[in-house]
Design an enzyme around this catalytic site. Structure first.
Site, PDB file in Angstrom:
ATOM      1  N   SER A  49       0.729  -0.952  -0.048  1.00 20.06           N
ATOM      2  CA  SER A  49       0.010  -0.336   0.249  1.00 20.06           C
ATOM      3  C   SER A  49       0.817   1.666  -0.087  1.00 20.06           C
ATOM      4  CB  SER A  49      -0.971   0.051   1.103  1.00 20.06           C
ATOM      5  OG  SER A  49      -2.149  -0.861   0.809  1.00 20.06           O
ATOM      6  N   GLY A 225      -4.702  -2.386  -0.667  1.00 19.73           N
ATOM      7  CA  GLY A 225      -3.728  -2.186  -2.124  1.00 19.73           C
ATOM      8  C   GLY A 225      -3.635  -0.473  -2.270  1.00 19.73           C
ATOM      9  N   GLY A 227      -2.926   3.820  -4.346  1.00 20.62           N
ATOM     10  CA  GLY A 227      -3.210   4.345  -5.546  1.00 20.62           C
ATOM     11  C   GLY A 227      -4.488   4.733  -5.332  1.00 20.62           C
ATOM     12  N   CYS A 252      -9.979  -1.811   3.035  1.00 21.19           N
ATOM     13  CA  CYS A 252      -9.093  -0.288   2.987  1.00 21.19           C
ATOM     14  C   CYS A 252      -8.650  -0.587   1.847  1.00 21.19           C
ATOM     15  CB  CYS A 252      -7.371  -0.932   2.864  1.00 21.19           C
ATOM     16  SG  CYS A 252      -5.823   0.237   2.230  1.00 21.19           S
ATOM     17  N   GLN A 256     -12.969   1.045  -0.519  1.00 26.91           N
ATOM     18  CA  GLN A 256     -13.644   1.888  -1.354  1.00 26.91           C
ATOM     19  C   GLN A 256     -13.797   1.147  -2.797  1.00 26.91           C
ATOM     20  OE1 GLN A 256      -9.477   3.294  -1.734  1.00 26.91           O
ATOM     21  NE2 GLN A 256      -8.847   4.177   0.169  1.00 26.91           N
ATOM     22  N   ASN A 294      -3.449   2.375   7.074  1.00 27.67           N
ATOM     23  CA  ASN A 294      -2.560   3.435   5.847  1.00 27.67           C
ATOM     24  C   ASN A 294      -3.614   3.288   4.137  1.00 27.67           C
ATOM     25  OD1 ASN A 294      -0.637   3.647   4.427  1.00 27.67           O
ATOM     26  ND2 ASN A 294      -0.184   1.346   4.000  1.00 27.67           N
ATOM     27  N   TYR A 297      -7.153   7.681   0.275  1.00 29.80           N
ATOM     28  CA  TYR A 297      -8.111   8.304  -0.396  1.00 29.80           C
ATOM     29  C   TYR A 297      -9.380   7.734   1.041  1.00 29.80           C
ATOM     30  CZ  TYR A 297      -6.013   8.677  -4.718  1.00 29.80           C
ATOM     31  OH  TYR A 297      -5.655   9.670  -5.875  1.00 29.80           O
ATOM     32  N   HIS A 337      -7.249  -2.125   8.516  1.00 30.30           N
ATOM     33  CA  HIS A 337      -6.518  -3.519   8.865  1.00 30.30           C
ATOM     34  C   HIS A 337      -6.796  -4.141   9.880  1.00 30.30           C
ATOM     35  CE1 HIS A 337      -3.692  -1.923   5.514  1.00 30.30           C
ATOM     36  NE2 HIS A 337      -4.221  -0.989   4.970  1.00 30.30           N
ATOM     37  N   GLU A 339      -6.127  -6.531  10.076  1.00 31.20           N
ATOM     38  CA  GLU A 339      -4.949  -7.889  10.450  1.00 31.20           C
ATOM     39  C   GLU A 339      -4.141  -6.611  11.005  1.00 31.20           C
ATOM     40  OE1 GLU A 339      -3.533  -5.157   7.230  1.00 31.20           O
ATOM     41  OE2 GLU A 339      -5.348  -6.202   8.048  1.00 31.20           O
TER      42      GLU A 339
END
Length: 368
Positions: A49, A225, A227, A252, A256, A294, A297, A337, A339
């Site tokens: 990420s 991921g 971007g 994450c 989105q 993390n 966006y 996240h 995890e």
């Protein structure tokens, strides 16, 4: 002995920070973000990420416990750079098998230490994330600014970090089969599924709904991921075609993409959420979870009106959307996240929720 500055950080606003190089001795352009975690620099270094991002570590000492083989989040780190106050190249840890600098050299990741990371963090907080360049101390400012102006950071980074072919993350006597769409999946997530008795088939970011159906999964997981999620159009179309036919869970970037598939919108945040101390409220229970985050966006809350999604979690720091769900389609997602690598372990129940959802789905299928 007085050390001489050998590297510098040039930001597109014209500011410069002088320091000492470690890691790869290479020039690189990236987007600046800061991370507030006290530990976890190895997971941050290897988290997909952070592709094309230079991470400013707000904790002042980095590198002191080295790098352990079991703690990598990917086999091929793609982080842009690491920017720290003090770097320690002689770790004290019985698990350490290499230094951070050694691994940064291996994967061509530059680093800079000795700069005022507090000042730089305040700059990112006040003026937002910007492009920056790590380069030689001898590089003229004008040349550095020209390089920054001419360099474009890609939007669809999932294409860069995703696997190219499907592969299996097996477990003995699996109870469920999950297809995980890889937008930059972390190894800790795969370990979380294995711990719960799941066999996971990891597929590339642009795998079609038809290809996923052929794998006959009990559930579909949409990974984290890097971007711009709006640039990952094939995945949005895949979710639209699959939702309602199989349980789905996203975190994450996956969160989105689920929101976009229902017609909501996303936007670029000023400096994003990067740390392990974000309080998130579960709207259904009223419980507050301290979460690891993390992302750069976020989902636009107002754009969720009129969709089939309901908001399940909210960030208490800035009131951004942290979770959505559609009960009739057996789909839900969170921005953070669960995890917890690195970070608090408050949110592991989200994996258990998906296990229960797949269990109910299998029972329903067998009954009919």
């Amino acid at each position: 002995m007085i050390r001489t500055y050998d590297r510098k950080l040039i930001i597109e606003d014209g500011s410069q920070y002088y320091g000492y190089g470690f890691g790869a001795d290479t020039d690189k352009v990236f987007e600046l973000v800061f991370h507030t975690g006290v530990i976890g620099y190895q997971e941050i270094f290897s988290d997909p990420s952070y592709t094309y991002q230079g991470v400013v570590m707000t904790y002042p000492l980095i590198g002191n416990y080295g790098m352990a083989a079991d703690d990598y989040e990917t086999f091929h780190p793609t982080i842009g750079a690491m920017i720290v106050r003090e770097y320690e190249d002689h770790p004290s840890n019985f698990r350490a098998e290499a230094t951070l600098s050694e691994m940064m050299k291996k994967f061509d990741v530059p680093g800079i230490s000795g700069i005022d990371t507090r000042k730089l963090t305040r700059s990112i907080r006040d003026f937002g994330s910007r492009k920056a360049l790590i380069t030689s101390v001898d590089t003229p400012l004008e040349k550095g600014l020209e390089i920054l102006k001419e360099t474009t950071i890609p939007g669809n980074m999932a294409e860069v970090v995703s696997c190219k072919e499907s592969w299996e993350y097996a477990t003995e006597e699996p109870k469920f089969h999950i297809v995980a769409v890889d937008f930059g999946i972390k190894h800790s997530i795969l370990k979380a599924w294995k711990k719960r008795g799941c066999r996971v088939t990891i597929v590339p970011w642009n795998t079609s709904a038809e290809e996923i159906r052929k794998l006959q999964p009990d559930g579909v997981f949409l990974s984290n991921g890097p971007g711009d999620p709006a640039a990952v159009q094939p995945a949005i179309e895949m979710i639209q075609q699959l939702r309602g036919s199989v349980p789905m869970f996203g975190i994450c970037l996956g969160h989105q993409l689920i929101s976009l598939s229902y017609g909501a919108k996303t936007y670029k945040m000023k400096f994003g959420h990067h740390g392990g101390n974000h309080p998130v409220k579960n709207i259904a229970t009223g419980k507050v979870e301290i979460t690891s985050q993390n992302h750069s966006y976020a989902v636009d809350e107002s754009s969720l009106k009129g969709t089939d999604l309901t908001i399940t979690h909210m960030n208490l720091l800035d009131k951004t959307v942290e979770g959505v769900a559609c009960e009739k389609d057996s789909i839900y997602s969170v921005q953070y996240h669960p995890e917890s690598a690195p970070g608090p372990q408050d949110s592991g129940y989200l994996f258990d929720r998906f296990i229960q959802m797949m269990k109910e789905g299998k029972a329903h299928a067998e009954k009919n």
